[in-house]
Design an enzyme around this catalytic site. Sequence first.
Site, PDB file in Angstrom:
ATOM      1  N   LYS A 121       0.824  -1.228   0.000  1.00  0.00           N
ATOM      2  CA  LYS A 121       0.000   0.000   0.000  1.00  0.00           C
ATOM      3  C   LYS A 121       0.851   1.268   0.000  1.00  0.00           C
ATOM      4  O   LYS A 121       0.604   2.192  -0.773  1.00  0.00           O
ATOM      5  CB  LYS A 121      -0.917   0.016   1.234  1.00  0.00           C
ATOM      6  N   THR A 122       1.821   1.313   0.900  1.00  0.00           N
ATOM      7  CA  THR A 122       2.627   2.527   1.035  1.00  0.00           C
ATOM      8  C   THR A 122       3.379   2.832  -0.254  1.00  0.00           C
ATOM      9  O   THR A 122       3.405   3.976  -0.733  1.00  0.00           O
ATOM     10  CB  THR A 122       3.607   2.386   2.207  1.00  0.00           C
ATOM     11  N   GLU A 165      -3.508   5.974   1.445  1.00  0.00           N
ATOM     12  CA  GLU A 165      -3.290   4.582   1.835  1.00  0.00           C
ATOM     13  C   GLU A 165      -4.484   4.139   2.680  1.00  0.00           C
ATOM     14  O   GLU A 165      -4.843   4.798   3.656  1.00  0.00           O
ATOM     15  CB  GLU A 165      -1.994   4.461   2.623  1.00  0.00           C
TER      16      GLU A 165
END
Length: 464
Positions: A121-122, A165
């Site tokens: 995600k990051t 995110e």
Amino acid sequence: MAPGLPTAMDRPHFIGIGGAGMSGIAKILAQRGARVAGSDSRESATAESLRALGATVHIGHAAAHLADDSTCVVVSSAIRDDNPELVRAAELGVPVVHRSDALASLMGGLRAIAVAGTHGKTTTTSMLAVALTELGLDPSYAIGGDLEGPGTNARHGQGDIFVAEADESDRSFQKYDPEVAIVLNVELDHHANYASMDEIYDSFETFVGKVVPGGTLVISADQAGAVELTSRLRDLSTLKIVTYGASPTADVRVHKITPRGLTSEVTVLLDGRYLTFTVSVPGSHYAHNAVAALAAGVALGIPAHNLASALGKYTGVKRRLQLKGEVNGVQVIDSYAHHPTEMTADLEAMRGAAADARLLVVFQPHLFSRTQELGTEMGQALALADASVVLDIYPAREDPIPGITSALIIDAARTAGADVTPVADKATVPEVIAGMAKQGDLVLTMGAGDVTDLGPQILARLSN
């Protein structure tokens, strides 16, 4: 033009303001003109960056830190009910807002891209933030890690796009209403909150169901959990699904990934045309993250060739295979990987980038519950290294679980044929690594806890 302050968020107080998710929201509110205050358990560069934006940051938690005129108290799921500032908020009648609700309010009125998945995600959120900024679209973004270029995890932009995110760990990602949702992968994790894969699938399905009518879901065509999630989606009448990956059926197909040292060259087939661009981090999983970012940007109407070129400007996120330095021919690299799939991906990426180097890993397990459920798989992943040092479990928000220690990982690693050294005292790790490392070796500090602090210490010891 981006909107101003959400209602009741003009004088927020954050408990745990230094956390990755919390600090990002606080920064955006400060940039929008809010009088931000909060507390954290220790001093940090994040605390200093918040003060530079005009925020008041207290170190330690005390009832007196909460101002009487605070309009809300922002908390994460990690904040316990007996926190003195939370108790004081109840006494004063100050509303308590979960960080996911605060983030959702910041996205209001903007074209939101929400990036979800068990892993990646990051990185994917960061790739989008960098590319959209490079294209002059001036997005707002909230990320769980600091970008290497801007050096921050959040920004209030003047454009109409907000990239966020989306955290599944406590189901908070169900609060968002994105125009584009990305699902990178779906695996069992966060065992304190999810008892089974069915619960995970239900949670992700709820997240996807919040995409605005006419919006787009970008989802992996390769990862088994993502494929299963796609098959479970019921009401697709208002949702466009775009798949990506190496699968021949993918809408955005990964044709070829060519490793080039610590970078990769990626060729995709999109709308019948081949498109090649560079990803400035090693490993196929990062290349696939970039393709997901590409597909999401195209879903917003951004020309694919422009976006592909801009994605090449991404230089990484702190703690995602971040080179900390090199001394006497030994490179020290930091990895946030803490789930077996992430660990395996990063170790394989480093093997591919430096096939002739010895790979030494300093691994710190994160959470007792995760170690209890996935400790064996963590140990098996460490077998990809030439040698590993394994620290005690970093508890974060959890209390110990009887019988669950790093020994579970160490035993599994040794069973898999790995060379593992247990180290209980973190302060001795630089000396241990100095005794192991030779010219040409790669040292990887790995985990989601404070193992990241060891990189500079190891470099300092190697220099001696």
